[in-house]
Scaffold this motif. Structure first.
Motif, short mmCIF file in Angstrom:
data_model
loop_
_atom_site.label_atom_id
_atom_site.label_comp_id
_atom_site.label_asym_id
_atom_site.label_seq_id
_atom_site.Cartn_x
_atom_site.Cartn_y
_atom_site.Cartn_z
N GLN B 366 0.82 -1.21 0.00
CA GLN B 366 0.00 0.00 0.00
C GLN B 366 0.86 1.26 0.00
O GLN B 366 0.40 2.32 -0.41
N TRP B 371 1.36 0.84 -6.41
CA TRP B 371 -0.01 0.66 -5.95
C TRP B 371 -0.77 1.99 -5.97
O TRP B 371 -1.93 2.05 -6.38
N GLU B 374 -1.76 2.70 -9.38
CA GLU B 374 -2.88 1.84 -9.78
C GLU B 374 -4.20 2.35 -9.21
O GLU B 374 -5.23 2.28 -9.86
N GLN B 375 -4.12 2.89 -7.98
CA GLN B 375 -5.32 3.44 -7.34
C GLN B 375 -5.85 4.61 -8.17
O GLN B 375 -7.05 4.70 -8.42
N SER B 378 -7.34 3.33 -11.37
CA SER B 378 -8.64 2.67 -11.20
C SER B 378 -9.73 3.72 -10.95
O SER B 378 -10.86 3.55 -11.36
N ARG B 379 -9.35 4.81 -10.27
CA ARG B 379 -10.34 5.86 -10.04
C ARG B 379 -10.71 6.55 -11.36
O ARG B 379 -11.85 6.88 -11.62
N THR B 381 -10.48 5.25 -14.40
CA THR B 381 -11.15 4.37 -15.36
C THR B 381 -12.37 3.68 -14.78
O THR B 381 -13.11 3.02 -15.49
N GLY B 382 -12.52 3.82 -13.48
CA GLY B 382 -13.66 3.16 -12.83
C GLY B 382 -13.47 1.66 -12.68
O GLY B 382 -14.40 0.93 -12.34
N SER B 383 -12.24 1.19 -12.92
CA SER B 383 -12.00 -0.26 -12.77
C SER B 383 -11.68 -0.57 -11.31
O SER B 383 -11.39 0.33 -10.53
N GLU B 384 -11.74 -1.85 -11.01
CA GLU B 384 -11.47 -2.27 -9.62
C GLU B 384 -10.01 -2.66 -9.48
O GLU B 384 -9.42 -3.21 -10.39
N SER B 385 -9.46 -2.33 -8.34
CA SER B 385 -8.07 -2.76 -8.10
C SER B 385 -8.01 -3.52 -6.79
O SER B 385 -8.76 -3.23 -5.86
N SER B 386 -7.17 -4.52 -6.77
CA SER B 386 -7.07 -5.35 -5.57
C SER B 386 -5.61 -5.56 -5.22
O SER B 386 -4.75 -5.71 -6.09
#
Lengths: 505, 565
Positions: B366, B371, B374-375, B378-379, B381-386
């Motif tokens: 984190q 990371w 990636e956060q 994802s924000r 593009t609206g995709s999910e990140s894990s």
């Protein structure tokens, strides 16, 4: 002057006209002044010619554009075709990577492994080191099911020359969600009557040791008793009680590993008893440990298994002692899973089972049964109050009144709950009536506080804060603080004042 | 559009449009200065602009404008300003670049094509060869015992077919490496050997090593490892399985056949580890053949081999399944074997140890810029990140690293000829009980014990995960034929006593029972943070020499020792 001026202007205009008429033929090559003071006169014919030329020019450009676009499309098509052809050729001449792997050899090797495994398990079954509930498989469909249900004895962990303590311990109940494995040595199995004096002696010794916080000494005590006298089946409760006290001792030392071990042993010692009390307490201990290590999945598993255990007992040997344990089960939900609705559900289940049992209960059991029902009814009323479900609360109060075991104190507690629900429902008149019945019965406030549902009171106080006057709210706050202190004011007058204010009097 | 405008602007500035003539920019001639492919685009753009100017003029009733003025008006449409494109997109610059690019692409495709063929040799041909050899051997056995002439005829046909298949696959392999005679020779020797009726495993391992060494020398990034199975020859046909499984034991012919499956791997990476000025080679390999066979190990060193193999596919699978199980809150059953009750509550401890490591990885990740990026992504593009895939990947890398140290310790012990300490035999006798122990097996147990010390000493970051892995091995009675089972039963009490400060020069009794294993495991689970130091100290006290210092070298060039003779 003006005449001369007019004449000269007309002459200039004629000159300009002539020049422009002449220039019109050259407009394709000559720049034309377009300033604000420029002037020219174009005949209609000339204007049409210019317009047509302009239109032709635009048309020619359009045709050129179309030709170029067509050319571009042709070239792009040819390029794309060439690329596709290249990709096709590459794919065609490159070996495929998704070819199916050959299976024969792998299948044969897996068969050899399977044969060795099955042969090993058969040998363990023959030696009593593994247990199977199914007959040997006759085909491949049965084989996997047979392998899945094989239970291996923990004795298999010992070297082959070690004395095996026989088969894995048999317990009549096992729960799939959280199986608690039992070793044979943990289950008192010797025949013979219970030795009461010996049991008392060992229980007293245990009390002393545990009081001193000497957990290991009690562990030794249990072991030595086993080696000297041997735990008999009839002494299972004593053994499980000792194990539970050791487990609690370890819990106080925050040694959850050992606590878990001894709760497991307590469970194994007691799960065969007709009374599931100790087994339930053990399961409660195990769930508590899981709760402490924040393994909520396991908490839920143990809670589910506890309910399954009670169901099992109700099916096989319905008894009032079993019903008592629904109270423990409800407590597990209340404390560990934090699910009041589940807590209510299991208490309702216990109450229904008690009602079912009542017609067939022996006479000596009736009082115990009514006592259990009373506790379940009271707990349920509190549960309904927590969820704010007034209808079942009032119904249950009516039901409670018909319980012959209901004593004055319990009635007052129940009425206290109704007061709270009335206040929540804003039924001030009803709340006042109940209060008027309760308050005169007490000599002192301390007495009252023991039966009053302070949880419900606090919830109500918080919820209705905005609807009260500041003065009343302050009064309630003071009272609540006073009651929370070690020495609450020994006066009912103050409470009466508060509740009257709240109730509208 | 801006590029085209820049180019057109440049072109118009540089061209000398004769007065009172037709617009030359409508003709193809001035565009020849640019690279093919964009000429038509530029001309089209110019015509579009001019058309737009003419239409504008027409709308404002100014349709009698000179060509020069029109061109000036057109030019005002190209407002892109000057840039580098006019200089770059000249044929003199672009054409050579384009040709180079074309050549590079063709070369890349050709190399990729060759690599695919090579990959297919290892992925398909070599495993298929061992499969065909097995079918051939099984068919020969079936033919010997078959009395029905019709079935015999079918079997004989199958023998012919498989003989041809074996020969064809062998030729494929040879043909692919025809330019590397060394590789052809070594691979052919290996392929021919497994066709023999009975070749002892130790002989075959030598041939495998020679083949792998040759591949390494020739920079062929593949690796071969055999799986061996010995059985009564009459049990070779697949059809005998059901009879033997459900019909009771059948009498075999008494003749033994050895069958080999050739498993193929891609070498993702190789590393040299240095100890005492000696370099040891480790291959990090990924399973390539699709054979449904699981070796259930994370790394290995064949007896007599001087390189180690790390099995990344197995590491990835176990790490991924365990982290996913943790994240789902599923109960893992990897510590206790199936069907064995968890009497001592070890599973919950194992889960806690494992989740601690993964949680820590997640916390560290984190904080990483990757990371955080990636956060943000994802924000946007609206995709999910894990975090889970990242934590899993990190766990996989760490497990592979620690496994490499374990395997390298085997190489060191073989190279230095690790001597058996005086206490060892007594411990082994106790822990083995009635199990017969050969000298080779005894040596193997000792090597594993030594490697487990190294594994823990160099796998500190994995903390309890290693402890769990070791416990799972020794808790599985089906692994009683494995040396690891016994080594761990010695290891746990040694580490336990070492940390309690009571370990002398003679180690404690090994863990004989489940309760012994559980006691030590639970104790060590509380001290996982210092387990690396405990291992080092214990090793030094018992062997008695310091645990070998192993360092990952930064050797970049490939080098190889002479193969074993």
């Amino acid at each position: 002057m003006s005449k001369r001026t007019t004449r000269s202007a007309a002459g200039r205009l004629q000159q300009i006209r002539e020049r422009f008429f002449h220039a019109d033929e050259e407009t394709a090559t000559k720049p034309i002044a377009t300033g604000h003071n420029a002037y020219r006169e174009i005949t209609e014919e000339t204007r049409d010619r210019s317009l047509q030329r302009h239109e032709r020019k635009i048309a020619v450009i359009g045709d050129l554009q179309d030709a170029i676009r067509l050319k571009l499309i042709r070239r792009v098509t040819v390029c794309a075709g060439l690329l596709l052809l290249a990709a096709f050729a590459y794919k065609n001449f490159t070996p495929s990577s998704d070819q199916q792997a050959p299976q024969s050899l792998a299948t044969w090797i897996e068969q050899q492994k399977m044969l060795r495994q099955v042969s090993q398990i058969q040998q363990w079954i023959n030696n009593g080191e593994a247990q199977s509930d199914l007959p040997p498989p006759q085909n491949l469909e049965e084989l996997q099911a047979w392998l899945d249900q094989i239970k291996l004895s923990p004795d298999l962990q010992n070297p082959e020359e070690e004395e095996s303590s026989g088969e894995p311990g048999f317990v009549p109940f096992q729960c799939a969600a959280a199986p608690i494995p039992c070793l044979a040595e943990d289950i008192p199995g010797a025949a013979g009557d219970g030795r009461i004096e010996l049991s008392h002696l060992v229980r007293n010794a245990n009390s002393m040791l545990v009081e001193n916080g000497n957990c290991e000494a009690t562990v030794n005590l249990i072991g030595e008793y086993d080696s000297m006298f041997g735990w008999r089946e009839t002494e299972a409760i004593t053994k499980s009680l000792l194990e539970i006290s050791v487990a609690k001792c370890f819990m106080e030392d925050e040694d959850t590993n050992n606590a878990q071990l001894h709760y497991t042993r307590a469970y194994c010692a007691s799960v065969s008893n007709p009374d599931p009390h100790e087994a339930m307490n053990s399961m409660y201990g195990l769930a508590k440990i899981a709760f402490l290590v924040q393994d909520m999945q396991q908490v839920n598993n143990y809670t589910q298994c506890s309910e399954d255990l009670l169901d099992y007992h109700l099916q096989t040997e319905p008894d009032v002692n079993t019903l008592n344990n629904y109270i423990t089960l409800a407590l597990m939900h209340y404390e560990l899973t934090g699910d009041t609705r589940e807590s209510i559900r299991v208490e309702e289940k216990g109450l229904a089972a008690a009602r079912d049992l009542a017609p067939t209960a022996e006479e000596y059991q009736i009082e115990d049964l009514l006592e259990v029902m009373l506790i379940l009814q009271m707990n349920l009323m509190e549960g309904y109050l927590t969820l704010g479900e007034s209808e079942p609360l009032y119904e249950l109060f009516e039901d409670l009144k018909s319980n012959p075991m209901l004593e004055d104190g319990d009635r007052l507690v129940a009425q206290g709950l109704l007061v709270m629900q009335d206040l929540v429902d804003n039924k001030k008149e009803s709340a006042r009536n109940h209060l008027n019945r309760i308050i005169p019965r007490y000599q002192a406030l301390t007495e009252f506080t023991t039966v009053w549902s302070w949880d419900a009171f606090d919830r109500w106080q918080e919820k209705t804060k905005s609807s009260r006057s500041a003065a009343v709210d302050e009064l309630i706050k003071e009272l609540r603080i006073a009651l929370a202190s070690d020495r609450p004011p020994d006066s009912l007058q103050r409470l009466t004042k508060v509740l009257s204010a709240v109730g509208g009097n | 559009m801006a590029i085209r405008d820049q180019l057109l602007q440049k072109q118009i500035q540089n061209s000398n449009q004769p007065q009172s003539t037709a617009d030359i920019h409508e003709t193809p001639a001035p565009y020849k200065r640019w690279m093919p492919g964009i000429r038509s685009l530029l001309r089209l753009r110019y015509l579009n602009a001019k058309e737009s100017v003419l239409i504008d003029n027409k709308q404002s009733l100014r349709y009698d404008v000179s060509t020069d003025e029109i061109q000036q008006q057109v030019q005002t449409k190209f407002t892109a300003g000057s840039g580098i494109w006019p200089a770059v997109l000249r044929p003199a610059v672009v054409l050579p670049l384009f040709l180079l690019l074309l050549l590079a692409a063709a070369f890349g495709l050709w190399r990729s094509h060759l690599a695919s063929i090579e990959r297919a040799v290892f992925k398909n041909d070599i495993p298929a060869y061992s499969d065909s050899v097995y079918i051939l051997k099984a068919s020969l056995v079936a033919a010997d015992t078959q009395i029905n002439p019709e079935i015999l005829e079918q079997i004989n046909q199958n023998i012919e077919k498989q003989t041809a298949e074996v020969e064809s696959l062998r030729n494929n392999v040879r043909a692919h490496f025809s330019e590397s005679p060394g590789v052809v020779e070594k691979l052919t020797a290996l392929l021919d050997a497994i066709k023999e009726k009975e070749i002892p495993p130790e002989e075959l391992y030598k041939l495998v090593k020679l083949a792998n060494d040759e591949l390494f020398v020739n920079r062929v990034p593949y690796y071969i490892s055999p799986m061996v199975e010995t059985a009564d020859c009459s049990h070779l046909p697949l059809s005998s399985f059901l009879t033997r499984l459900f019909g009771g034991a059948t009498q075999g012919s008494g003749e033994r056949c050895v069958i080999y499956a050739l498993l193929s791997f891609h070498v993702d990476e190789f590393r040299y580890y240095n100890n005492d000025s000696e370099d040891h080679l480790a291959f990090f390999t990924r399973r390539l053949d699709g054979l449904p066979l699981n070796e259930n190990i994370l790394g290995k060193v064949h007896l007599g081999d001087d390189s180690a193999q790390i099995l990344l596919s197995n590491i990835d699978a176990t790490s991924a399944s365990s982290t996913v199980a943790l994240s789902d809150g599923q109960v893992q059953t990897k510590l206790m074997p199936q069907g064995m009750p968890d009497v001592y509550g070890l599973e919950s401890i194992a889960r806690r140890l494992q989740s601690r490591v993964v949680d820590q990885y997640a916390d560290e990740l984190q904080q990483s810029w990757k990371w955080k990026f990636e956060q943000v992504w994802s924000r946007l593009t609206g995709s999910e990140s894990s975090l889970l895939p990242h934590a899993t990947a990190k766990l996989q890398r760490r497990v592979a690293d620690a496994t490499a140290f374990h395997e390298v310790q085997h190489l060191i012990d073989q190279f230095n000829d690790l001597q058996e300490p005086p206490w060892f035999n007594d411990l082994l006798t106790q822990v083995a009980g009635n199990t017969p122990i050969t000298p080779q097996f005894s040596n193997h147990v000792l090597w594993e014990l030594s490697a487990f010390f190294t594994h823990l000493a160099y796998g500190k970051e994995l903390k309890g995960i290693l402890l769990n892995e070791f416990a799972a091995i020794t808790l599985n009675p089906l692994l009683r034929d494995q040396p690891h089972y016994y080594s761990i039963r010695m290891l746990f009490p040694i580490l336990h006593q070492m940390n309690e400060g009571t370990l002398g020069s003679i180690p404690p009794d090994p863990a004989l029972t489940l309760s012994d294993v559980a006691r030590s495991y639970k104790y060590l689970a509380q001290h996982v943070d210092s387990i690396d130091q405990i291992s080092r100290d214990a090793y030094e006290q018992l062997f008695p020499t310091a645990l070998p210092e192993i360092k990952l070298t930064d050797i970049q060039q490939r080098k190889i020792r002479p193969p074993l003779q």
